[in-house]
Design an enzyme around this catalytic site. Structure first.
Site, PDB file in Angstrom:
ATOM      1  CG  HIS A 197      -6.335   3.501  -4.839  1.00 50.82           C
ATOM      2  ND1 HIS A 197      -6.145   3.749  -3.462  1.00 50.82           N
ATOM      3  CD2 HIS A 197      -4.897   4.995  -4.465  1.00 50.82           C
ATOM      4  CE1 HIS A 197      -5.360   4.376  -2.672  1.00 50.82           C
ATOM      5  NE2 HIS A 197      -4.481   4.874  -2.735  1.00 50.82           N
ATOM      6  NE  ARG A 229     -10.302 -21.920 -13.464  1.00 49.13           N
ATOM      7  CZ  ARG A 229     -10.134 -22.363 -11.981  1.00 49.13           C
ATOM      8  NH1 ARG A 229     -10.765 -21.613 -11.003  1.00 49.13           N
ATOM      9  NH2 ARG A 229     -10.334 -23.421 -12.035  1.00 49.13           N
ATOM     10  CG  HIS A 253       2.622  -0.387   2.104  1.00 51.74           C
ATOM     11  ND1 HIS A 253       3.811   0.282   3.699  1.00 51.74           N
ATOM     12  CD2 HIS A 253       1.417   0.863   2.023  1.00 51.74           C
ATOM     13  CE1 HIS A 253       2.907   1.411   3.362  1.00 51.74           C
ATOM     14  NE2 HIS A 253       1.808   1.378   2.903  1.00 51.74           N
ATOM     15  CG  ASP A 277       2.274   6.096  -0.072  1.00 49.05           C
ATOM     16  OD1 ASP A 277       1.810   6.998  -0.769  1.00 49.05           O
ATOM     17  OD2 ASP A 277       1.810   5.281   0.051  1.00 49.05           O
ATOM     18  CG  LEU A 310      -0.732   0.133   5.936  1.00 46.66           C
ATOM     19  CD1 LEU A 310      -0.232  -1.081   5.286  1.00 46.66           C
ATOM     20  CD2 LEU A 310       0.058   0.579   6.885  1.00 46.66           C
TER      21      LEU A 310
END
Length: 386
Positions: A197, A229, A253, A277, A310
């Site tokens: 996260h 980059r 996902h 998850d 999600l």
């Protein structure tokens, strides 16, 4: 059946190699040996299976709920027991109940429940995963932004104290909310630190790995992506020699082609491993539930907030194994390692979990040739039969 016995009648995968026409001998909840040719002592009890294979039980490091329960809604030993029991029929014999970003008070309740679950030796309980609250608002996903905050010195102290109360404590953090020195202190105290996260850069992710972070949470999801980059956190996880990375292999996902690229490119001893998850609906027919007061709907194989974000996954571990084996074409032994040995290694438990070798826990899954779960043992006790 408990105590001392042998399991025969199925191929045995010990975490590295296959054994045919052999017996798995168990003693007092651990593996004693694999005996070739069924040359067993007289009087030893024998469990005879009707084919298929036995393999190390699965290890899931990110389980938000199951059996109708979310850890956030019920931070108690009873909830932990329910969650562990809900995942056992899918081959999971050790897991980390996972708390999604919440208040300090509820986090403390969860740690207390985890400590008691460890004391009671709840079957399947490995420790806790605290996913947040020290995350990035830019990559909050389904986490409540009002509860995301920087890590304080008191938070660091609390995490270190919590680790002393259970076998494994994993925390997902974002560099935006945590200092390098804090990661080093946590790592030195054997708290497993995972990057997730986060919208941070490749260079910063590498610096946090050098400081002691050893994992990346749900690879590609809720993190900065690989660009031409700037490789981002996803690129750092794949390029790193040391970082392990969880993968939600449901085809929703992460695109299957992206999974294949990552698996072919991953460097070093750190491996990509499977996580579910999973949320409350696993093992039930629930169509919706709430997280931090927000409705999450279960539709078309996914779990989503009302805005489409999600929110965890509608996934169990044997389905993830089948996906990477059948859809991605991984060899079966590698698919099984992704569900057992590699996550055990990621949290320093591979001496006890993820293998069937002398001294390891008698955590076993019996699979049919089409990868249906036929039976599950945790520390030598049969907890599921089909």
């Amino acid at each position: 059946m408990t105590g001392n016995f042998a399991i025969v009648g199925a191929r045995i995968f010990d975490g590295q190699a296959w054994h045919n026409r052999s017996a798995l001998v168990l003693r007092d909840g651990t593996v004693e040996r694999i005996e070739a040719g069924h040359d067993l002592p007289a009087g030893l009890d024998v469990v005879a299976l009707d084919g298929g294979m036995i393999a190390p039980g699965f290890v899931d490091l990110q389980v938000n709920g199951g059996g109708g329960v979310m850890l956030n809604d019920a931070p108690s030993v009873e909830a932990i027991r329910t969650i562990c029991a809900a995942h056992a029929p899918f081959g999971t014999t050790a897991l980390l109940p996972t708390l999604i970003t919440d208040t300090p008070e509820l986090t403390a309740q969860t740690v207390a429940a985890g400590a008691e679950a460890a004391r009671q030796r709840v079957p399947g309980f490995l420790g806790l995963h605290l996913e947040g609250p020290h995350l990035s608002l830019a990559r909050k996903g389904a986490h409540d932004p009002a509860l995301i905050r920087p890590m304080t010195a008191a938070d660091e102290t609390s995490l270190i104290a919590a680790r002393e109360k259970m076998p494994v404590l994993l925390t997902t953090i974002a560099p935006e909310s945590v200092e390098l020195a804090q990661v080093t202190h946590l790592s030195q105290a054997e708290v497993v630190v995972s990057l997730g996260h986060t919208d941070t850069s490749f260079a910063t992710a590498r610096a946090f790995a050098e400081a002691g972070a050893t994992m990346a949470t749900h690879l590609f999801n809720a993190m900065s992506q690989i660009g031409n980059r700037e490789p981002g956190v996803a690129g750092a996880a794949i390029d790193s020699e040391t970082l392990y990375a969880g993968l939600i292999a449901d085809g929703i996902h992460v695109h299957p082609a992206t999974m294949e690229i990552a698996l072919k490119s991953k460097k070093g001893a750190g491996k990509i491993f499977l996580v579910t998850d999973a949320m409350a609906p696993i093992g039930t027919d629930m169509k919706s539930f709430t997280l931090n007061g927000r409705l999450i709907k279960r539709e078309n194989g996914s779990l989503r907030l009302e805005d489409g974000t999600l929110a965890g996954a509608d996934l169990d571990m044997i389905s993830a194994v089948r996906f990477v084996h059948e859809r991605l074409g991984l060899e079966l032994d590698e698919a099984l390692r992704m569900a057992s040995l590699y996550p055990a290694e990621a949290v320093g438990q591979d001496g006890r979990l993820g293998r069937l070798m002398t001294g390891s826990a008698a955590n076993i899954v019996h699979l049919s040739d089409d990868l249906s779960v036929r039976g599950v043992w945790i520390e030598g006790d049969k907890v599921f039969s089909n």
